[in-house]
Each structure stands twice: as structure tokens, then as C-alpha cells.
Design a protein around this motif. Structure first.
Motif, PDB file in Angstrom:
ATOM      1  N   SER A  14       5.203   1.436  -7.643  1.00 13.20           N
ATOM      2  CA  SER A  14       4.656   0.144  -7.236  1.00 13.20           C
ATOM      3  C   SER A  14       5.540  -0.480  -6.174  1.00 13.20           C
ATOM      4  N   ARG A  67       0.625  10.387   6.781  1.00 14.27           N
ATOM      5  CA  ARG A  67      -0.205   9.180   6.747  1.00 14.27           C
ATOM      6  C   ARG A  67      -0.344   8.581   8.138  1.00 14.27           C
ATOM      7  N   ARG A  81       0.821  -1.224   0.000  1.00 15.54           N
ATOM      8  CA  ARG A  81       0.000   0.000   0.000  1.00 15.54           C
ATOM      9  C   ARG A  81       0.852   1.270   0.000  1.00 15.54           C
ATOM     10  N   GLU A 100       0.367   4.322  -2.301  1.00 15.79           N
ATOM     11  CA  GLU A 100      -0.780   5.198  -2.033  1.00 15.79           C
ATOM     12  C   GLU A 100      -0.369   6.498  -1.342  1.00 15.79           C
ATOM     13  N   PHE A 101       0.755   6.480  -0.629  1.00 12.70           N
ATOM     14  CA  PHE A 101       1.121   7.687   0.116  1.00 12.70           C
ATOM     15  C   PHE A 101       2.590   8.077   0.035  1.00 12.70           C
TER      16      PHE A 101
END
Length: 175
Positions: free
Chosen positions: A64, A170, A54, A57-58
Motif C-alpha cells: 500500500s 509501466r 497507484r 498496482e505495478f
């Protein structure tokens, strides 16, 4: 969505980032120390920092991140990203071995990729008086590609500061 993230970023003190450069023949070695504090509890920090798939995402410029294998506390992760500074951009490919020492240390070492040396560590340190967490990131980086000595430390510092700011935001948002 961006407007929701701005208040969280405004409340965080900026991360402290230090990068030193040492010449090693044709290449430069960069030693990095970065840290910051969030309101999130250490367990929440651990959960987010070990959710490798993940991270795009941040984490800015990470395209990737996927787990190739997991055996006990050892995880092999493949990552594609980009390093940038001003008008310079460079794609980066890494396969790393992550050794998790729950609940406080994540060690990362290079298996293969666009670096000669890539050793990093995340330390998760409880802050007793606030219930928050201090996050310390250290590393030694030696790119396989040419990094101008004059700009290299600034390029690495800029990338690490952007990464740490996003990671702290995050973590703080999840507190």
C-alpha cells in the motif's frame, strides 16, 4: 493480463543496477544506483512516478501507498511493503517526505519506519534523439533490522532490479 505485459517487458533493455555495501557499526549502509530508458516522454514519466497511491498496482512487493498530506511541492506518504531475497522476507513500513522538483527530480527522505536511513532520488532526463526518457534512481539505505552482510547487497540489488524493471515496463506501456 500478464500475457499483455510480457511483450512490453521483452522490448525493454534490463535496468542497470549497482549496489555497494559499507559497514557502519552493527548495520550496513547500502548505496544504490539504478537506471534505464523508456520511450515515454518526461511529462508522462513524471505523472506516473508522482502518482504515489497507484504505485502498488505495478511496484512488486508494495502492499500500500497513501498520501498523508500535501503542502506545495512536499508530500508525506505512508508505504507498506516487503523486501525479499531467496527464502528471506521482511515486512517494511515507511513514512517518507517526498519533495517534488518538477519536471525532473523527486527526492525522498525518511520521516519514520523500518530504516535508520532512507534517502532516494528519481531523476527524469529527456533523451533528445528519441523523445524518450532516461530514469535514474539513487539512494542510501540503512535498515533498522539485521541484514546479513554477505547477502545484503544481493538482496537489495534483487529488490531494486525487480522494482526498476516493473517501473520501466509501466512507463514504457504508457508511452
Amino acid at each position: 493480463m500478464l500475457s499483455c505485459a510480457l511483450p512490453a517487458l521483452a522490448q525493454l533493455p534490463p535496468p542497470e543496477v549497482d549496489v555497494t555495501r559499507t559497514s557502519r557499526g552493527e548495520h550496513n549502509e547500502f548505496d544504490v544506483v539504478a537506471n534505464g530508458t523508456v520511450r515515454a516522454a518526461p511529462a508522462a514519466v513524471w505523472k506516473i512516478l508522482t502518482d504515489y497511491e497507484r504505485m502498488p498496482e505495478f511496484v512488486p512487493d508494495m502492499r500500500s501507498s497513501r498520501i498523508i498530506s500535501r503542502t506545495g511541492n512536499s508530500v508525506v506518504v505512508e508505504q507498506f511493503g516487503e523486501a525479499r531475497f531467496l527464502f528471506l522476507r521482511r515486512s517494511i513500513y515507511l513514512v517518507v517526505e517526498v519533495t517534488e522538483r518538477a519536471p525532473s527530480v523527486i527526492d525522498i527522505g525518511l520521516i519514520t519506519g523500518d530504516m535508520q536511513v532512507y534517502r532516494c532520488r528519481w531523476e527524469i532526463i529527456p533523451v533528445a534523439d528519441s523523445g524518450g526518457t532516461r530514469i535514474v534512481y539513487t539512494g542510501t539505505l540503512v535498515p533498522k533490522f539485521y541484514v546479513p552482510g554477505m547477502f545484503g547487497a544481493n538482496m537489495i540489488r534483487s529488490d531494486i532490479k525487480r522494482m526498476m524493471t516493473a517501473v520501466l515496463a509501466r512507463l514504457d506501456a504508457k508511452s
